[in-house]
Design an enzyme around this catalytic site. Structure first.
Site, mmCIF file in Angstrom:
data_model
loop_
_atom_site.group_PDB
_atom_site.id
_atom_site.type_symbol
_atom_site.label_atom_id
_atom_site.label_comp_id
_atom_site.label_asym_id
_atom_site.label_seq_id
_atom_site.Cartn_x
_atom_site.Cartn_y
_atom_site.Cartn_z
ATOM 1 C CE LYS A 1 -20.975 -9.269 45.321
ATOM 2 N NZ LYS A 1 -21.387 -8.256 44.394
ATOM 3 C CE LYS B 1 -16.125 -7.422 40.083
ATOM 4 N NZ LYS B 1 -17.253 -7.603 41.011
ATOM 5 C CG HIS C 1 -14.976 0.257 45.283
ATOM 6 N ND1 HIS C 1 -14.392 -0.631 46.147
ATOM 7 C CD2 HIS C 1 -16.287 -0.096 45.209
ATOM 8 C CE1 HIS C 1 -15.306 -1.486 46.590
ATOM 9 N NE2 HIS C 1 -16.452 -1.187 46.042
ATOM 10 N NE ARG D 1 -22.587 -8.150 49.145
ATOM 11 C CZ ARG D 1 -21.394 -7.771 48.711
ATOM 12 N NH1 ARG D 1 -20.326 -8.021 49.438
ATOM 13 N NH2 ARG D 1 -21.262 -7.145 47.550
ATOM 14 C CD GLN E 1 -28.381 0.589 44.253
ATOM 15 O OE1 GLN E 1 -27.885 -0.383 44.803
ATOM 16 N NE2 GLN E 1 -27.957 1.031 43.077
ATOM 17 C CB THR F 1 -19.773 -5.244 52.215
ATOM 18 O OG1 THR F 1 -19.063 -4.928 51.013
ATOM 19 C CG2 THR F 1 -21.255 -4.941 51.997
ATOM 20 C CE LYS G 1 -12.971 -10.021 43.813
ATOM 21 N NZ LYS G 1 -12.786 -9.697 45.214
ATOM 22 C CB THR G 2 -3.702 -10.634 42.177
ATOM 23 O OG1 THR G 2 -3.461 -10.722 43.589
ATOM 24 C CG2 THR G 2 -3.752 -9.170 41.766
ATOM 25 C CG HIS H 1 -11.977 -3.668 45.695
ATOM 26 N ND1 HIS H 1 -12.301 -3.525 44.359
ATOM 27 C CD2 HIS H 1 -13.072 -4.219 46.283
ATOM 28 C CE1 HIS H 1 -13.505 -3.997 44.147
ATOM 29 N NE2 HIS H 1 -14.013 -4.424 45.298
ATOM 30 C CG ASP I 1 -22.212 -4.938 39.403
ATOM 31 O OD1 ASP I 1 -22.073 -3.719 39.175
ATOM 32 O OD2 ASP I 1 -21.713 -5.505 40.392
#
Length: 424
Positions: A85, A235, A51, A89, A179, A43, A238-239, A48, A200
């Site tokens: 989410k 999370k 993963h 998206r 899935q 996506t 992320k910053t 990142h 999740d």
């Protein structure tokens, strides 16, 4: 050779959040070599740091002789997983997804052995089977095995349904069936018997196990990994400045290195267990002595070096360490142009200029001082450096010798406040 059962080792490393039929799975992987899979939806054009945990876990299985299977969601990414989410998206186009698939394949290939004889990693794209499927056949043969009641009661779905302002579309609601079908196809074609993913993903993994049991009458397994949160509640990965990507063009190796160097003290030893292959007993010994001889700082450095080398290689690790020396140890002797380009991209505050009258003006433009008067006092007090060289002349005018590679000037106030000038 490590004689500990792999599942026991994963428990020791705090890597298990959910697991099905744990004792059966332990016996199975003691007696047999299995295929284990994890899916990645492209996506974005890069993975990142969030993963990394499943990728490294797949590597743990591969080192024990099992076969890792990476499934790239070239088809499912056209919908996007709604799990936990807040809103739907934005949908992407096929041609963009196809480009991202190639980039993600290249990234995941770096973490696993794909050219060994016995258990080479397998990389597949679920577009291969979804392109051929008939919607009526899918609804009749797959959809009939799922209860709407059960699907609605999954926590990830309930959270969206109960939000009247956003809800959940049928498109997203159907994602878990897609899935589940992935797991079914991989079990059928590649004898995959275990799926792993973030916590999740538990609902989606359960759906796959259910489908295989209903159609093939086989017992397969699911295992989820913890979703990591930083001490500030953000999370992991992320910053304040955004996501920490694996692609060096999106997050430089220097910024990646600093991300690990600056993790909270409370996370250091857990992260060593989660992300490295250091023996757990060794990690526990280090933790017992973390306040002796700055051991915890040494272990942070070890983690930062290990992860940067793993993701970006030795050369980029050395570059990250060079830049760190420049900024924090004030040594610009071995600086390279590529190091300064990293700093310009996302390392420190940077301004682009055609010309500047003097150092006082530069300090104001760089937000290192609020006025020329303050800037003058800073210079007089010996707190300003150009390219790590102290400047005491309050009327300093820039010369060519102040421009590294005729393009860059690094101005520092003390050891923690920096600005890079890029001369256009």
């Amino acid at each position: 050779m490590n004689c500990t059962n792999l599942i026991d080792e994963l428990r020791q490393r705090n890597l298990i959040f959910h697991i099905t039929h744990e004792n059966k799975l332990k016996k199975n992987i003691e007696r047999n070599l299995i295929s284990v899979y994890c899916g990645f939806d492209p996506t974005e054009e890069s993975l990142h740091v969030g993963h990394l945990l499943p990728l490294i876990t797949l590597k743990r299985f591969q080192k024990r002789g099992h076969t890792p299977v990476i499934l790239i969601g070239g088809a499912t990414s056209l919908i996007g997983d709604p799990s936990f989410k807040e809103k739907e998206r934005l949908l992407n186009f096929d041609h963009k997804i196809d480009m991202w698939v190639l980039k993600i394949i290249k990234q995941v290939s770096y973490f696993l052995d794909i050219n060994i004889n016995s258990n080479s990693a397998i990389i597949l794209n679920n577009k291969k089977w979804f392109e051929k499927i008939n919607i009526l056949s899918f609804l009749r043969d797959i959809g009939k095995h799922f209860s709407i009641n059960t699907m609605i009661n999954r926590e990830a779905v309930k959270q969206r349904i109960n939000r009247l302002d956003r809800g959940i579309s049928f498109t997203e609601f159907s994602y878990s069936l897609l899935q589940a079908y992935d797991f079914f196809m991989l079990n059928k074609k590649k004898q995959v018997s275990l799926q792993i993913g973030g916590s999740d993903q538990w609902g989606n993994i359960s759906a796959g196990m259910h489908l295989i049991n209903r159609i093939s009458k086989k017992e397969v397994y699911g295992l989820t990994l913890p979703l990591l949160m930083q001490s500030n509640g953000i999370k992991f990965g992320k910053t304040e400045c955004g996501t920490i990507w694996l692609d060096p063009k999106k997050t430089t190796p220097y910024k990646f290195y600093q991300f690990w160097k600056n993790i909270d003290d409370s996370n250091v030893y857990n992260f060593l267990k989660l992300f490295t292959f250091l023996d757990c007993n060794e990690i526990n010994k280090r933790e017992l002595n973390k306040y002796k001889n700055q051991q915890i700082m040494k272990d942070k450095s070890y983690l930062a070096k290990y992860m940067t080398r793993l993701v970006h290689g030795e050369e980029n690790l050395l570059a990250a360490e060079r830049i760190t020396q420049i900024l924090f140890l004030e040594n610009a002797k071995n600086i390279k142009k590529s190091d300064l380009q990293q700093l310009k991209q996302d390392g420190i505050h940077c301004i682009e200029v055609d010309q500047i009258r003097d150092l006082q003006e530069a300090l104001v433009l760089c937000s290192l001082s609020t006025s020329r008067t303050q800037a003058k006092n800073m210079i007089i007090s010996n707190s300003i450096s150009i390219n790590t060289n102290k400047i005491t002349n309050k009327n300093h005018i820039f010369h060519d010798k102040d421009k590294l590679f005729n393009q860059f000037t690094l101005i520092s106030r003390g050891k923690k406040n920096h600005c890079l000038i890029f001369w256009k």
